[in-house]
Design a protein around this motif. Structure first.
Motif, PDB file in Angstrom:
ATOM      1  N   ASN A  57       5.023 -17.610  -0.813  1.00 56.63           N
ATOM      2  CA  ASN A  57       4.864 -17.176   0.572  1.00 56.63           C
ATOM      3  C   ASN A  57       3.404 -16.802   0.808  1.00 56.63           C
ATOM      4  N   SER A  58       2.905 -17.090   1.988  1.00 56.56           N
ATOM      5  CA  SER A  58       1.501 -16.746   2.267  1.00 56.56           C
ATOM      6  C   SER A  58       1.310 -15.233   2.334  1.00 56.56           C
ATOM      7  N   THR A  59       2.371 -14.521   2.698  1.00 57.75           N
ATOM      8  CA  THR A  59       2.289 -13.063   2.823  1.00 57.75           C
ATOM      9  C   THR A  59       3.496 -12.408   2.172  1.00 57.75           C
ATOM     10  N   ASN A  60       3.257 -11.339   1.416  1.00 56.38           N
ATOM     11  CA  ASN A  60       4.332 -10.495   0.892  1.00 56.38           C
ATOM     12  C   ASN A  60       3.936  -9.032   1.046  1.00 56.38           C
ATOM     13  N   ILE A  61       4.906  -8.187   1.315  1.00 56.83           N
ATOM     14  CA  ILE A  61       4.684  -6.744   1.429  1.00 56.83           C
ATOM     15  C   ILE A  61       5.505  -6.054   0.353  1.00 56.83           C
ATOM     16  N   ILE A  62       4.835  -5.201  -0.425  1.00 57.07           N
ATOM     17  CA  ILE A  62       5.496  -4.471  -1.507  1.00 57.07           C
ATOM     18  C   ILE A  62       5.462  -2.986  -1.194  1.00 57.07           C
ATOM     19  N   LYS A  63       6.631  -2.348  -1.236  1.00 56.30           N
ATOM     20  CA  LYS A  63       6.724  -0.909  -1.000  1.00 56.30           C
ATOM     21  C   LYS A  63       7.208  -0.220  -2.263  1.00 56.30           C
ATOM     22  N   MET A  64       6.356   0.644  -2.808  1.00 53.81           N
ATOM     23  CA  MET A  64       6.721   1.400  -4.012  1.00 53.81           C
ATOM     24  C   MET A  64       6.273   2.836  -3.848  1.00 53.81           C
ATOM     25  N   ASN A  65       7.017   3.758  -4.467  1.00 54.15           N
ATOM     26  CA  ASN A  65       6.638   5.162  -4.425  1.00 54.15           C
ATOM     27  C   ASN A  65       5.344   5.402  -5.182  1.00 54.15           C
ATOM     28  N   THR A  66       4.609   6.389  -4.707  1.00 54.14           N
ATOM     29  CA  THR A  66       3.436   6.849  -5.439  1.00 54.14           C
ATOM     30  C   THR A  66       3.858   7.304  -6.829  1.00 54.14           C
ATOM     31  N   PRO A 153     -14.753 -17.753  -1.395  1.00 58.26           N
ATOM     32  CA  PRO A 153     -13.336 -18.017  -1.125  1.00 58.26           C
ATOM     33  C   PRO A 153     -12.432 -17.060  -1.886  1.00 58.26           C
ATOM     34  N   ILE A 154     -11.287 -16.768  -1.309  1.00 59.18           N
ATOM     35  CA  ILE A 154     -10.283 -15.922  -1.957  1.00 59.18           C
ATOM     36  C   ILE A 154      -8.992 -16.716  -2.054  1.00 59.18           C
ATOM     37  N   GLY A 155      -8.473 -16.813  -3.269  1.00 57.79           N
ATOM     38  CA  GLY A 155      -7.188 -17.476  -3.445  1.00 57.79           C
ATOM     39  C   GLY A 155      -6.035 -16.506  -3.265  1.00 57.79           C
ATOM     40  N   SER A 156      -6.157 -15.341  -3.946  1.00 59.74           N
ATOM     41  CA  SER A 156      -5.103 -14.318  -3.879  1.00 59.74           C
ATOM     42  C   SER A 156      -5.758 -12.964  -3.666  1.00 59.74           C
ATOM     43  N   ILE A 157      -5.156 -12.160  -2.802  1.00 59.12           N
ATOM     44  CA  ILE A 157      -5.730 -10.842  -2.510  1.00 59.12           C
ATOM     45  C   ILE A 157      -4.618  -9.820  -2.384  1.00 59.12           C
ATOM     46  N   ILE A 158      -4.837  -8.667  -2.987  1.00 55.50           N
ATOM     47  CA  ILE A 158      -3.939  -7.517  -2.812  1.00 55.50           C
ATOM     48  C   ILE A 158      -4.678  -6.463  -2.003  1.00 55.50           C
ATOM     49  N   ILE A 159      -4.064  -5.985  -0.933  1.00 55.25           N
ATOM     50  CA  ILE A 159      -4.551  -4.826  -0.184  1.00 55.25           C
ATOM     51  C   ILE A 159      -3.671  -3.658  -0.593  1.00 55.25           C
ATOM     52  N   ASP A 160      -4.181  -2.802  -1.470  1.00 53.03           N
ATOM     53  CA  ASP A 160      -3.401  -1.665  -1.957  1.00 53.03           C
ATOM     54  C   ASP A 160      -3.611  -0.470  -1.024  1.00 53.03           C
ATOM     55  N   ASP A 161      -2.585   0.382  -0.929  1.00 51.83           N
ATOM     56  CA  ASP A 161      -2.618   1.467   0.055  1.00 51.83           C
ATOM     57  C   ASP A 161      -3.033   0.907   1.414  1.00 51.83           C
ATOM     58  N   ARG A 284      -4.623 -17.866   0.185  1.00 53.93           N
ATOM     59  CA  ARG A 284      -3.325 -18.531  -0.007  1.00 53.93           C
ATOM     60  C   ARG A 284      -2.215 -17.528  -0.261  1.00 53.93           C
ATOM     61  N   ARG A 285      -2.527 -16.466  -0.977  1.00 51.17           N
ATOM     62  CA  ARG A 285      -1.522 -15.435  -1.241  1.00 51.17           C
ATOM     63  C   ARG A 285      -2.088 -14.082  -0.834  1.00 51.17           C
ATOM     64  N   LYS A 286      -1.441 -13.468   0.138  1.00 50.52           N
ATOM     65  CA  LYS A 286      -1.837 -12.126   0.599  1.00 50.52           C
ATOM     66  C   LYS A 286      -0.691 -11.168   0.286  1.00 50.52           C
ATOM     67  N   ILE A 287      -1.010 -10.123  -0.466  1.00 50.34           N
ATOM     68  CA  ILE A 287       0.003  -9.131  -0.847  1.00 50.34           C
ATOM     69  C   ILE A 287      -0.455  -7.768  -0.347  1.00 50.34           C
ATOM     70  N   ILE A 305       0.009 -10.248  10.874  1.00 50.28           N
ATOM     71  CA  ILE A 305       1.237 -10.706  10.215  1.00 50.28           C
ATOM     72  C   ILE A 305       2.395 -10.638  11.212  1.00 50.28           C
ATOM     73  N   THR A 306       3.015 -11.761  11.470  1.00 50.16           N
ATOM     74  CA  THR A 306       4.168 -11.778  12.385  1.00 50.16           C
ATOM     75  C   THR A 306       5.333 -12.561  11.791  1.00 50.16           C
ATOM     76  N   ASP A 307       5.253 -12.876  10.498  1.00 51.87           N
ATOM     77  CA  ASP A 307       6.315 -13.677   9.884  1.00 51.87           C
ATOM     78  C   ASP A 307       7.414 -12.782   9.303  1.00 51.87           C
ATOM     79  N   ASP A 308       8.334 -13.404   8.559  1.00 55.07           N
ATOM     80  CA  ASP A 308       9.510 -12.686   8.047  1.00 55.07           C
ATOM     81  C   ASP A 308       9.179 -11.641   6.999  1.00 55.07           C
TER      82      ASP A 308
END
Length: 830
Positions: A57-66, A153-161, A284-287, A305-308
């Protein structure tokens, strides 16, 4: 066998950490990780597995406790992306302090990382780049801006917090043109006449240098003059307050909003045009990783982000691993407890354990200075946090720092969230004002509070007591449905804490302090109860995302592509009558898009919007002023009816009035909140009231109907600092008097009232002889009377007893005939 040498490279080996794709396999195969990483936690394994199923998926959202190992999860995911050939890989955090934490975690895991974006290993997909969000998102980003394309260029990126990165992104996409910039006067000249048609008095206040006033430029004026506006900005783009941000904003001025104040002009797009950072936008991969984001919908407005992925975030099966927290609201337990009482208690506790206080502003910081051992800001935050981690410091104050700080274990045993989180941008102040009374107003506040409460508990083994302080803050949380907006774990911990409070023998501060000791001393029975409420706690069932935010994003994207008709349609169809104030807000937004292709229809839509929400822009044809009629009911009966329909219990009323009175203070940049509080305190004591200038653009700040044809025409100057009432303020009060005479017939009588710290008027100024002044002392006296009145009827449980209320109105000098006599002062000329 001496001298025999084996060629180990010829051995057939299995998958290693540089070739594996499955995150758990990478973790297991890491050769240099510390012993504490021998096995992954269950929650880490669950998240890795689910992400791997969705990795394409081009976008994923991860929710985890601190404290659940989120950083390690992110690093392993990026390592998997690199092994899949989806590099270069970038790990983004909110600030430089957290960069150091990620680097340390990577070192402990044995994962190769760098801070150098020019590193050949990074570019070749051999190591992960760790940077703060400002490095990626700024007008001169090394990754490339706008037409520069993707310089890195960025292939994969994580935006933490991710939630903590939002304010930095907003700031980078906001032009703040200071008054000293030549562009300010040129722009003001263009906007002045249209601003006067909206808010004549506030526009004059801005011209006179009043720091409390700000006015939004009508969208039709902005659109009509966009070419001249752009030319002015271009001429001054090298000025220091434009140069770094201009490249991000220049292509998106058309769909921006503009607010003017005495100190600056602020320009900001309705949504963040994140495509101006192509490397991020096209990755390509945004997390997006977040611990406490209540509603992921805000990622739509800021990251497009407006996808599922918005409605299907990745979460562990169980989310009860956040550690022990006792969360108390002392001023809900006993509304008579003062801030000073709580400060003294916190100071006593700080002699034994570290106490951390988060305040919203420099102004509130001053309240704690007498007892603070340290005050941490940008310059000393890293050093101060390290000191807390290593030593007993005492009481430490953080200014407006609700995220990005880790205070594990003894670094913080008592955390205090003091006061309502502040909004800084003018555009946010305008939006907040427009949505007063809407169910949307508390969402951002709840999010920041939960972020703040997460600072003190950083693992499942950690513990921390939390106090929520300030009557405005506790009122916002306690009243309405705000409590339900917290995360499931926080709601459980609040409920457990309330259950404990219900058993207290009394509500004195000493008893509350004793209750805190159950958490601070880790009483076994308390620990067992605390852990049991979190056992098998699962993520809340999705209530659905905030469709309004997503629709606003979709509309913005359509309008940016000159598809304004479709943009307006999305907003109009999305407007819903269950929240009439927000419906008016959306209609005004739709009118802005309609104005691109049909100016007449836009004004019709704006008129409809103003019928729903009188705080939106006023249509060019004007909004007809509706008289504020005298009280049809006797004052006590009016009180009864108001309480009946607004407060289910007497405690709700007490908490509300405490929060309301806390807003009635003499302080700069609080005019809008103050005027709103003046309007509402009138209703609490049985008078009709409203804000004519806010409603129609003309008239006084507040108007009270006292009954029998008597009115108070009120101008609020609670932010004034001059030793005298200046000529401008006097003229404004006189003008409001003329407005009243025009709107009301000869049988109506009024008293002009100015709320100001001084009773003396300037030599060249004049006021009607009947004019009165409410000074600091007068206001304090009035607040005391209102508070005593409410406490008297609530403590006796007489909220619906007209006779009792009438007696108390008389006893506390709050009848119509008492207001001017008891709570105002005559002005003087010397």
């Amino acid at each position: 066998m001496a001298g025999f040498k084996l060629d180990l490279n010829k051995l057939s080996v299995g998958t290693d950490s540089n070739t594996a794709s499955v995150p758990r396999d990478i973790f297991t195969a890491l050769p240099g990780k510390l012993a504490k990483f021998q096995y992954p936690r269950d929650v880490q394994g669950q998240v890795w597995e689910e992400w791997y199923n969705r990795k394409d998926n081009s976008t994923n959202i991860i929710k985890m406790n601190t404290g659940s190992g989120k950083t390690a999860v992110g690093l392993i995911i990026l390592k998997s992306c690199i092994n899949d050939g989806v590099g270069p890989a970038v790990y983004v955090v909110p600030d430089s302090y957290l960069v150091e934490q990620v680097l340390e975690e990577a070192l402990n895991l044995g994962i190769a990382v760098t801070q150098d974006e020019k590193s050949q290993k990074f570019l070749a997909g051999k190591e992960i780049l760790v940077v703060n969000i400002h490095k990626v998102v700024n007008g001169r980003s090394v990754f490339g801006v706008g037409d520069e394309g993707s310089k890195i260029p960025i292939g994969s990126i994580i935006i933490d917090d991710a939630h903590a990165c939002l304010s930095t992104i907003e700031e980078q996409f906001t032009l703040s043109i200071r008054r000293e910039n030549p562009a300010y006067s040129d722009l003001f000249r263009i906007f002045e006449s249209s601003m006067i048609t909206q808010f004549s008095s506030k526009t004059l206040e801005i011209k006179s240098g009043d720091r409390n006033a700000y006015v939004r430029v009508p969208f039709w004026k902005w659109q009509d003059d966009i070419n001249e506006i752009t030319s002015i900005l271009l001429r001054n783009k090298e000025n220091s307050d434009l140069s770094f941000k201009w490249p991000l904003v220049k292509e998106n001025l058309k769909s921006s909003q503009c607010i003017v104040s005495a100190g600056k002009i602020e320009i900001s797009p309705h949504c963040i045009p994140i495509q101006m950072i192509p490397s991020l936008f096209n990755a390509r991969r945004k997390i997006f990783m977040t611990a406490t984001l209540v509603d992921e919908s805000i990622l739509a407005s800021h990251f497009g982000i407006t996808d599922d992925s918005l409605i299907n975030p990745i979460t562990p099966k169980a989310i009860g691993d956040i550690g022990d927290r006792m969360i108390l609201m002392p001023q809900v337990i006993d509304p008579n407890i003062t801030d000073l009482d709580i400060r003294n208690m916190c100071f006593e506790i700080s002699k034994k354990v570290n106490v951390v206080v988060i305040v919203p502003s420099e102004h509130r910081k001053a309240f704690w200075l007498d007892v603070a051992d340290e005050v941490l800001g940008k310059g000393n935050i890293h050093e101060g946090v390290q000191k807390l981690r290593n030593n007993h410091v005492g009481l430490v104050v953080l200014v407006n720092r609700y995220n990005g700080i880790d205070l594990p274990n003894s670094a913080c045993r008592l955390l205090v969230i003091d006061g309502m989180p502040d909004v800084r941008r003018l555009v946010d102040k305008v939006t907040q004002s427009m949505l007063l009374g809407s169910q949307h107003t508390n969402d951002e506040i709840i999010q920041k509070i939960e972020q703040g409460m997460g600072r003190g508990v950083r693992s499942s083994d950690d513990y921390c007591a939390v106090l929520l302080l300030g009557k405005a803050l506790t009122g916002a949380i306690f009243l309405g449905g705000s409590l339900d907006k917290f995360s499931p774990a926080t709601k459980k911990q609040i409920a457990l804490s309330e259950s404990l409070v219900s058993q207290l023998p009394d509500t004195t501060l000493a008893t509350i302090k004793s209750a805190l000791e159950y958490c601070l001393s880790q009483d076994p029975d308390w620990v067992m109860a605390s852990k049991s409420v979190l056992t098998n706690l699962e993520a809340a069932k999705r209530k659905g995302i905030d469709v309004d935010i997503v629709n606003r994003r979709k509309a913005y994207d359509l309008a940016s592509r000159n598809m304004s008709h479709d943009a307006a349609r999305i907003l109009i169809e999305g407007a819903h009558a269950d929240d009439i104030i927000y419906q008016g807000y959306l209609k005004e937004h739709a009118a802005e898009y309609i104005n691109y292709y049909d100016k007449t229809e836009a004004q019709k839509m704006l008129k409809s919007a103003s019928n729903d929400n009188y705080r939106v822009l006023k249509p060019l044809t004007g909004v007809q002023y509706l008289k504020l009629e005298g009280a049809a009911l006797e004052q006590a009966k009016q009180c009864c009816n108001y309480y009946k329909y607004n407060f289910p219990t007497s405690n709700h009323l007490v908490v509300y009035i405490n929060a309301l009175l806390e807003k009635l203070i003499f302080m700069e940049e609080t005019s809008n909140v103050f005027e709103d509080a003046i309007e509402n305190v009138a209703k609490i004591i049985g008078f009709n009231s409203h804000r004519p200038e806010n409603d129609t653009g003309k008239g006084p700040d507040d108007l009270w109907s006292l009954g029998d044809g008597e009115y108070l025409v009120i101008e609020c100057k609670n932010g004034a600092s001059s030793p005298k009432i200046n000529k401008h303020d006097c003229n404004q009060l006189n003008g409001s008097g003329e407005w009243f005479i025009e709107k009301y017939d000869h049988t109506s009588r009024f008293t002009p009232l100015i709320i100001h710290p001084s009773t003396k008027i300037e030599h060249a100024a004049s006021l009607r002889e009947t004019s009165r002044v409410m000074t600091v002392n007068d206001l304090d006296k009035f607040k005391t009377s209102v508070s005593s009145f409410i406490n008297s009827i609530c403590s006796a449980n007489k909220m619906h007893d007209e006779s009792f209320i009438r007696e108390r109105l008389i006893a506390h000098n709050l009848r119509a005939q008492n207001i001017v006599r008891n709570y105002t002062t005559a002005f003087s000329r010397n």
